[in-house]
Scaffold this active site. Structure first.
Site, mmCIF file in Angstrom:
data_model
loop_
_atom_site.group_PDB
_atom_site.id
_atom_site.type_symbol
_atom_site.label_atom_id
_atom_site.label_comp_id
_atom_site.label_asym_id
_atom_site.label_seq_id
_atom_site.Cartn_x
_atom_site.Cartn_y
_atom_site.Cartn_z
ATOM 1 N N ARG A 97 2.327 48.795 90.982
ATOM 2 C CA ARG A 97 3.100 48.367 92.147
ATOM 3 C C ARG A 97 2.200 48.081 93.352
ATOM 4 N NH1 ARG A 97 7.865 46.096 93.490
ATOM 5 N NH2 ARG A 97 8.123 46.301 95.717
ATOM 6 N N ASP A 121 7.556 52.259 89.323
ATOM 7 C CA ASP A 121 8.693 53.079 88.907
ATOM 8 C C ASP A 121 9.927 52.237 88.592
ATOM 9 O OD1 ASP A 121 7.442 55.518 89.142
ATOM 10 O OD2 ASP A 121 7.899 55.689 91.273
#
EC number: 2.5.1.7
Length: 435
Positions: A97, A121
């Site tokens: 990310r 996530d």
């Protein structure tokens, strides 16, 4: 897929040192791309997500020298921009990310920045609009290849402007700030995120020669400069890990000392745990959690209504700790409503806690009502899978407090955010084995 085997129900004792802040590291490491000079960073956490980013920077041509545990020197004086359009980059950038934050520095210094759709996530939608809308306002041309989910921005020279962000995105603000420091003229960012980690980034950039004012507020003014120089920087301790250890001490009724927590940067974290009835004592720059022999009782509001704990942009309570709050509440006296506003999938791990005997009503994707057991009924050991970093540590805390032996699979998710967690927990008396 890695696994933890945890024998629960044991009291812990001793002190624990929080690692360097993961969310700060992902910003600070990307900032080394803004200068050809050396940048030395210390207190870097040795975790999967950060190590992936260091590897990605190395593949991009950043010279990396390890000085010792948690300390590196970086020099971005020979960047290989062709790597950005390689299949290798598309694969490596997709797995992290934080890789989105290389775009701002690359765009500012080299006139172009590319990124595949980042991973991270599985906690719900995490859109990138704020990042790219900011770059476009600075004068960049945006393109997006829908076939392979590949983003790109290009500009001969960025120009300062006024912008009102659509949300106070931490990574979005960081990315736009890193682009604006080398832009021509002055950039004003309103509704900017003002988390301590973003303040750290701005302070580091100012030491490198940037001209950023309003640091710590939601209105940043950035006067562009022609170039930045080298510097040294030390990361803050990780506030999410600090909150995790507070929750762990309460759930296992253990006496723990959390060392060197940088109290001034914790915001509402200590007070929110106190609202759950947990004693959080300040001793110098340490936190001391005494043994809660008689448990802990949730405070109601003044009018007697049920307490609600919800997340909000800084200085509000961080969403990353709501999973911990939810677990800790399962053994409190009283009830609490946990309201996760930001991510619509982050509470979906509560079914694992219900399997362990917790009294939780999942009202909708964003809200859960918790009725505490007051330790009269212990959670029961079970087998579970970690869905994301924060749910993973929450399930680990639940397992350490539970009766019997639990198994947690997919612990790679926990390793993404917590350094050598099994070794550190064993040092304070936890019965945990990595299989």
């Amino acid at each position: 897929m890695g696994t933890f085997k945890i024998e629960g129900g044991h009291q812990l004792k001793g002190s624990i040192q929080p690692q360097g802040a993961k969310n700060e590291a992902l910003q600070i490491l990307c900032a080394v791309l803004l200068t050809p000079e050396k940048v030395t960073i210390s207190n870097i956490p040795d975790i999967v997500d950060v190590n992936k980013l260091i590897m990605l920077l190395g593949n991009l041509g950043v010279k990396t020298q390890k000085n010792g545990p948690g300390s590196y020197t970086f020099q971005a004086d020979d960047i290989n921009l062709s790597y950005l359009e390689s299949e290798q980059f598309k694969e490596e950038g997709r797995g992290l990310r934080g890789s989105i934050m290389i775009v701002g520095p690359l765009l500012a210094r080299f006139g172009k920045g590319y990124i595949p759709k980042p991973g991270g996530d599985k906690i719900g939608r995490r859109r990138l609009d704020t990042h790219f809308e900011g770059f476009i306002k600075l004068g960049a041309t945006f393109r997006y290849n829908r076939e392979d989910y590949f983003y790109g921005v290009e500009a001969k020279k960025l120009k300062g402007t006024y912008m009102l962000l659509d949300e106070a995105s931490v990574t979005g603000t960081a990315n736009i700030v890193m682009a604006a420091v080398l832009a021509e003229g002055t950039t004003t960012i309103y509704n900017a995120a003002c988390e301590p980690y973003l303040q750290q980034l701005c302070k580091m950039l100012n030491r490198m020669g940037a001209k950023i004012s309003g640091v710590g507020s939601n209105l940043l003014s950035i006067e562009g400069v022609d170039e930045l120089g080298g510097t040294s920087h030390r990361m803050l301790p990780d506030m999410i890990e600090i909150g995790s250890w507070i929750g762990l001490a309460a759930m296992t009724r253990s006496e723990l000392t959390i060392k060197n927590v940088s109290w001034g940067d914790l915001g509402q974290i200590p007070e929110v745990f106190r609202k759950l009835g947990i004693t959080v004592e300040r001793k110098g720059d340490d936190i001391h959690i005494p043994e809660h022999k008689d448990g802990y009782e949730i405070q109601n509001y003044i009018d007697g209504s049920i307490l609600t704990i919800s997340d909000a942009p800084w200085p509000g309570f961080t969403p990353d700790l709501l999973s911990i709050i939810l677990v800790v509440a399962t053994q409190a006296r009283g009830s609490v409503l946990v309201h996760q506003k930001m991510f619509e999938s982050r509470l979906f791990f509560v079914d694992k806690l219900i399997d362990m005997g917790a009294k939780i009503i999942l009202c909708d994707p964003h809200r859960a009502s918790v009725i505490g057991h007051d330790f009269k009924s212990k959670l029961k050991a079970t087998t579970m899978v970690s869905p994301d970093i924060r749910a993973g540590i929450s399930l680990l805390i639940a397992a350490l407090s539970a009766k019997g032996t639990s198994t947690i699979h997919n612990i790679e998710q926990i390793d993404r955010g917590y350094e050598n967690i099994d070794e550190r927990l064993r040092a304070i008396g936890a019965k945990i084995v990595r299989l």
